[in-house]
Scaffold this motif. Structure first.
Motif, PDB file in Angstrom:
ATOM      1  N   ALA A  57       0.824  -1.099  -0.091  1.00 35.74           N
ATOM      2  CA  ALA A  57       0.101  -0.049   0.051  1.00 35.74           C
ATOM      3  C   ALA A  57       0.467   1.446  -0.022  1.00 35.74           C
ATOM      4  O   ALA A  57       1.068   1.741  -0.669  1.00 35.74           O
ATOM      5  CB  ALA A  57      -1.176   0.176   1.551  1.00 35.74           C
ATOM      6  N   GLU A  58       1.986   1.224   0.800  1.00 35.85           N
ATOM      7  CA  GLU A  58       2.453   2.235   0.548  1.00 35.85           C
ATOM      8  C   GLU A  58       3.892   2.830  -0.600  1.00 35.85           C
ATOM      9  O   GLU A  58       3.339   3.910  -0.563  1.00 35.85           O
ATOM     10  CB  GLU A  58       3.918   2.035   1.623  1.00 35.85           C
ATOM     11  CG  GLU A  58       3.219   2.386   3.465  1.00 35.85           C
ATOM     12  CD  GLU A  58       3.750   2.304   4.888  1.00 35.85           C
ATOM     13  OE1 GLU A  58       5.449   2.565   3.987  1.00 35.85           O
ATOM     14  OE2 GLU A  58       3.952   2.668   5.035  1.00 35.85           O
ATOM     15  N   ALA A  59       3.927   1.381  -1.135  1.00 34.03           N
ATOM     16  CA  ALA A  59       4.957   1.534  -2.669  1.00 34.03           C
ATOM     17  C   ALA A  59       3.712   2.289  -3.502  1.00 34.03           C
ATOM     18  O   ALA A  59       4.213   2.827  -3.886  1.00 34.03           O
ATOM     19  CB  ALA A  59       4.784  -0.241  -3.016  1.00 34.03           C
ATOM     20  N   ASP A  60       2.732   1.582  -3.167  1.00 28.49           N
ATOM     21  CA  ASP A  60       1.653   2.652  -4.022  1.00 28.49           C
ATOM     22  C   ASP A  60       1.293   3.572  -4.533  1.00 28.49           C
ATOM     23  O   ASP A  60       0.459   4.481  -5.478  1.00 28.49           O
ATOM     24  CB  ASP A  60      -0.326   1.323  -4.406  1.00 28.49           C
ATOM     25  CG  ASP A  60      -0.386   0.208  -4.649  1.00 28.49           C
ATOM     26  OD1 ASP A  60       1.117  -0.731  -5.833  1.00 28.49           O
ATOM     27  OD2 ASP A  60      -0.100  -0.976  -4.177  1.00 28.49           O
ATOM     28  N   GLN A  61       1.211   3.823  -3.075  1.00 27.85           N
ATOM     29  CA  GLN A  61       1.052   5.447  -2.314  1.00 27.85           C
ATOM     30  C   GLN A  61       2.370   6.266  -3.519  1.00 27.85           C
ATOM     31  O   GLN A  61       2.305   7.351  -4.068  1.00 27.85           O
ATOM     32  CB  GLN A  61       1.170   5.972  -1.000  1.00 27.85           C
ATOM     33  CG  GLN A  61      -0.131   5.269  -0.445  1.00 27.85           C
ATOM     34  CD  GLN A  61      -0.379   6.102   1.065  1.00 27.85           C
ATOM     35  OE1 GLN A  61       0.481   5.761   1.682  1.00 27.85           O
ATOM     36  NE2 GLN A  61      -2.112   5.845   0.814  1.00 27.85           N
ATOM     37  N   LEU A  62       3.211   5.725  -3.243  1.00 30.15           N
ATOM     38  CA  LEU A  62       4.206   6.642  -3.616  1.00 30.15           C
ATOM     39  C   LEU A  62       4.818   6.710  -5.770  1.00 30.15           C
ATOM     40  O   LEU A  62       5.023   7.406  -6.534  1.00 30.15           O
ATOM     41  CB  LEU A  62       5.810   5.652  -3.359  1.00 30.15           C
ATOM     42  CG  LEU A  62       6.289   6.026  -2.183  1.00 30.15           C
ATOM     43  CD1 LEU A  62       7.445   5.400  -1.748  1.00 30.15           C
ATOM     44  CD2 LEU A  62       6.536   6.910  -1.578  1.00 30.15           C
ATOM     45  N   CYS A  63       3.652   5.431  -5.715  1.00 30.53           N
ATOM     46  CA  CYS A  63       3.558   5.220  -7.792  1.00 30.53           C
ATOM     47  C   CYS A  63       1.985   6.738  -7.989  1.00 30.53           C
ATOM     48  O   CYS A  63       1.854   6.180  -9.375  1.00 30.53           O
ATOM     49  CB  CYS A  63       3.210   4.136  -7.925  1.00 30.53           C
ATOM     50  SG  CYS A  63       5.463   2.556  -7.337  1.00 30.53           S
ATOM     51  N   GLY A  64       1.466   6.835  -6.980  1.00 26.47           N
ATOM     52  CA  GLY A  64       0.333   7.421  -7.348  1.00 26.47           C
ATOM     53  C   GLY A  64       0.351   8.582  -8.911  1.00 26.47           C
ATOM     54  O   GLY A  64       1.389   9.400  -8.513  1.00 26.47           O
ATOM     55  N   GLY A  65      -0.498   8.791  -9.752  1.00 31.40           N
ATOM     56  CA  GLY A  65      -0.194  10.229 -10.450  1.00 31.40           C
ATOM     57  C   GLY A  65       0.893   9.804 -11.151  1.00 31.40           C
ATOM     58  O   GLY A  65       0.909  10.651 -12.482  1.00 31.40           O
ATOM     59  N   GLY A  66       1.655   8.778 -11.870  1.00 32.49           N
ATOM     60  CA  GLY A  66       2.033   8.326 -12.780  1.00 32.49           C
ATOM     61  C   GLY A  66       3.550   7.943 -12.459  1.00 32.49           C
ATOM     62  O   GLY A  66       4.542   8.686 -13.304  1.00 32.49           O
ATOM     63  N   ALA A  67       4.073   9.009 -11.551  1.00 30.22           N
ATOM     64  CA  ALA A  67       5.181   9.724 -11.198  1.00 30.22           C
ATOM     65  C   ALA A  67       5.905   8.648 -11.420  1.00 30.22           C
ATOM     66  O   ALA A  67       7.889   9.262 -11.244  1.00 30.22           O
ATOM     67  CB  ALA A  67       5.880  10.425  -9.939  1.00 30.22           C
ATOM     68  N   ASN A  68       6.162   7.696 -10.315  1.00 34.30           N
ATOM     69  CA  ASN A  68       7.086   6.793 -10.280  1.00 34.30           C
ATOM     70  C   ASN A  68       6.203   4.896 -10.786  1.00 34.30           C
ATOM     71  O   ASN A  68       4.870   4.957 -11.341  1.00 34.30           O
ATOM     72  CB  ASN A  68       7.520   6.311  -8.895  1.00 34.30           C
ATOM     73  CG  ASN A  68       9.001   5.707  -8.897  1.00 34.30           C
ATOM     74  OD1 ASN A  68       8.980   5.602  -9.822  1.00 34.30           O
ATOM     75  ND2 ASN A  68       9.463   5.862  -7.992  1.00 34.30           N
ATOM     76  N   SER A  69       7.135   4.083 -10.772  1.00 39.24           N
ATOM     77  CA  SER A  69       5.904   2.395 -11.496  1.00 39.24           C
ATOM     78  C   SER A  69       6.566   1.634 -10.416  1.00 39.24           C
ATOM     79  O   SER A  69       7.829   2.087  -9.633  1.00 39.24           O
ATOM     80  CB  SER A  69       6.163   2.584 -12.394  1.00 39.24           C
ATOM     81  OG  SER A  69       7.877   2.429 -13.027  1.00 39.24           O
ATOM     82  N   ARG A  70       6.337   0.440  -9.957  1.00 35.84           N
ATOM     83  CA  ARG A  70       6.586  -0.560  -9.278  1.00 35.84           C
ATOM     84  C   ARG A  70       7.395  -1.612  -9.853  1.00 35.84           C
ATOM     85  O   ARG A  70       7.799  -1.673 -11.693  1.00 35.84           O
ATOM     86  CB  ARG A  70       5.738  -1.708  -8.732  1.00 35.84           C
ATOM     87  CG  ARG A  70       4.580  -0.561  -7.808  1.00 35.84           C
ATOM     88  CD  ARG A  70       5.082  -0.912  -6.555  1.00 35.84           C
ATOM     89  NE  ARG A  70       5.584  -2.207  -6.260  1.00 35.84           N
ATOM     90  CZ  ARG A  70       4.168  -2.996  -5.168  1.00 35.84           C
ATOM     91  NH1 ARG A  70       3.037  -1.429  -5.372  1.00 35.84           N
ATOM     92  NH2 ARG A  70       4.135  -3.853  -5.068  1.00 35.84           N
ATOM     93  N   ASN A  71       8.589  -2.422  -9.643  1.00 36.06           N
ATOM     94  CA  ASN A  71       9.497  -2.724 -10.717  1.00 36.06           C
ATOM     95  C   ASN A  71       9.861  -3.927  -9.395  1.00 36.06           C
ATOM     96  O   ASN A  71      10.874  -4.380  -9.541  1.00 36.06           O
ATOM     97  CB  ASN A  71      10.909  -2.096 -10.658  1.00 36.06           C
ATOM     98  CG  ASN A  71      11.745  -3.180 -11.802  1.00 36.06           C
ATOM     99  OD1 ASN A  71      11.572  -3.968 -12.925  1.00 36.06           O
ATOM    100  ND2 ASN A  71      13.051  -2.103 -11.907  1.00 36.06           N
ATOM    101  N   GLY A  72       8.574  -5.185  -9.857  1.00 35.32           N
ATOM    102  CA  GLY A  72       9.059  -6.249  -8.880  1.00 35.32           C
ATOM    103  C   GLY A  72       9.219  -6.229  -7.133  1.00 35.32           C
ATOM    104  O   GLY A  72       9.296  -4.969  -6.510  1.00 35.32           O
ATOM    105  N   TYR A  73      10.199  -7.247  -6.420  1.00 38.50           N
ATOM    106  CA  TYR A  73      10.538  -7.185  -5.351  1.00 38.50           C
ATOM    107  C   TYR A  73      11.694  -7.644  -5.095  1.00 38.50           C
ATOM    108  O   TYR A  73      12.019  -8.685  -5.798  1.00 38.50           O
ATOM    109  CB  TYR A  73       9.332  -7.976  -5.154  1.00 38.50           C
ATOM    110  CG  TYR A  73       7.987  -7.929  -4.418  1.00 38.50           C
ATOM    111  CD1 TYR A  73       7.035  -7.180  -4.192  1.00 38.50           C
ATOM    112  CD2 TYR A  73       7.056  -8.654  -5.542  1.00 38.50           C
ATOM    113  CE1 TYR A  73       5.852  -7.031  -3.219  1.00 38.50           C
ATOM    114  CE2 TYR A  73       5.273  -8.157  -5.837  1.00 38.50           C
ATOM    115  CZ  TYR A  73       5.241  -6.819  -5.277  1.00 38.50           C
ATOM    116  OH  TYR A  73       3.773  -7.077  -5.039  1.00 38.50           O
TER     117      TYR A  73
END
Length: 336
Positions: free
Chosen positions: A42-58
């Motif tokens: 959930a915290e990582a999703d907040q950081l990626c909100g708005g398209g400023a960043n994206s997830r890249n695995g674990y």
């Protein structure tokens, strides 16, 4: 009678022992693992909100907690890094019993492999040498606070002194070391540790330095000090606690008398004779039994009789204090 429905897949997936009972420890561990990983997602999703960043695995990391070792799936970001320090601090194991056990084993020279096996039984699957050292070092602040706090305030009429030889890790090697302690009792009857120190060996110089440190931190009003008859300790006491009576520990006195006996049977007899003296509940009876014990020892072990006779003034010093206090003043073992 209601017929139970077939078990659900979730019920079948529950961790169980061989007898079919649910393994609650493992169940709690799995639940905690799911909660922590969900929070990090959930915290990582907040950081990626708005398209400023994206997830890249674990990336995986193990975390020791009070319910066992959790496997964390820490999210990776394409830009920057994500490290949930607040989550790790919240869920990591803070069991002081484990810390104290590991620190004590390390300090007394227990091998790292043995410490590792004990830690595994307490729920920590892996404990490196560096972690063991860090746990031992983490207690230094507590020891410094204990040995450095001011002791001024209410008088301390009774003081118990003792030394215990233990194996300690010093300078990278394990060696026998003397741990000296001072415990005091205030006017309200509360006992507290006045000082703890580690010395190479019991001597006049080591006891003098230790007692001066304790006295310099504010200990005052000492009326009776209880200890064994170590010559260096007795000499240092006379210099640091002037005016206080000294009571020779009854247990140590009995052992000193027993050492003068030549055989095992005679040692047991000497011990029984001396131990009976300090069980009387009034001063006159104690003094009479003390003299009777000296006479009995004279007939079976004259050398033990000489030790007991010479120690009379110091061994009976506690009789000048309230009888309700005698039980605690007979020996320097405050747990008796």
């Amino acid at each position: 009678m209601e017929i139970l429905s077939d078990p659900t897949p979730d019920m079948l997936a529950m961790p169980r022992f061989d007898d079919g009972a649910i393994d609650m420890q493992e169940l709690l561990r799995r639940l905690a693992e799911q909660v922590v990983n969900a929070v990090m997602d959930a915290e990582a999703d907040q950081l990626c909100g708005g398209g400023a960043n994206s997830r890249n695995g674990y990336r995986e990391r193990s975390l020791a907690t009070c319910v066992g070792t959790l496997t964390l799936r820490i999210p990776k970001l394409r830009s920057g890094s994500f490290f949930p320090e607040d989550v790790l601090e919240r869920y990591q194991r803070v069991d002081r019993a484990l810390v104290a056990a590991v620190a004590e084993m390390y300090a007394t020279g227990t091998s790292t492999r043995k410490v590792q096996r004990v830690a595994e039984k307490m729920g920590v699957s892996r404990l490196s040498k560096d972690q063991v050292s860090a746990i031992a070092s983490s207690l230094n602040a507590d020891i410094e606070d204990l040995c450095g706090r001011p002791l001024g305030g209410s008088p301390v009429p009774y003081v118990w002194l003792d030394a215990t030889y233990v194996k300690c890790r010093r300078g990278g090697r394990v060696a026998s070391t003397a741990v000296v302690t001072a415990i005091g009792c205030d006017a309200g009857g509360w006992r507290r540790v006045l000082g703890v120190d580690v010395v190479d060996t019991e001597s006049y110089d080591s006891w003098l330095a230790f007692l001066r440190t304790v006295r310099g931190r504010g200990v005052s009003g000492a009326e009776l000090v209880v200890s064994d008859a170590h010559p260096g300790l007795v000499r240092a006491l006379g210099e640091v606690f002037q005016g206080a009576a000294w009571r020779r520990c009854a247990v140590h006195l009995m052992r000193d008398c027993m050492r003068e006996a030549g055989s095992w049977q005679l040692r047991r007899r000497v011990g029984r004779i001396v131990s009976q003296v300090f069980r009387a509940r009034d001063a006159a009876t104690v003094a009479a039994m003390y003299h009777a014990a000296c006479d009995m020892l004279e007939g079976c072990c004259p050398r033990a009789a000489a030790v007991l006779e010479e120690a009379e003034p110091d061994a009976l010093a506690y009789l000048d204090f309230p009888p309700t206090h005698w039980k605690r003043l007979r020996t320097n073992n405050v747990h008796r």
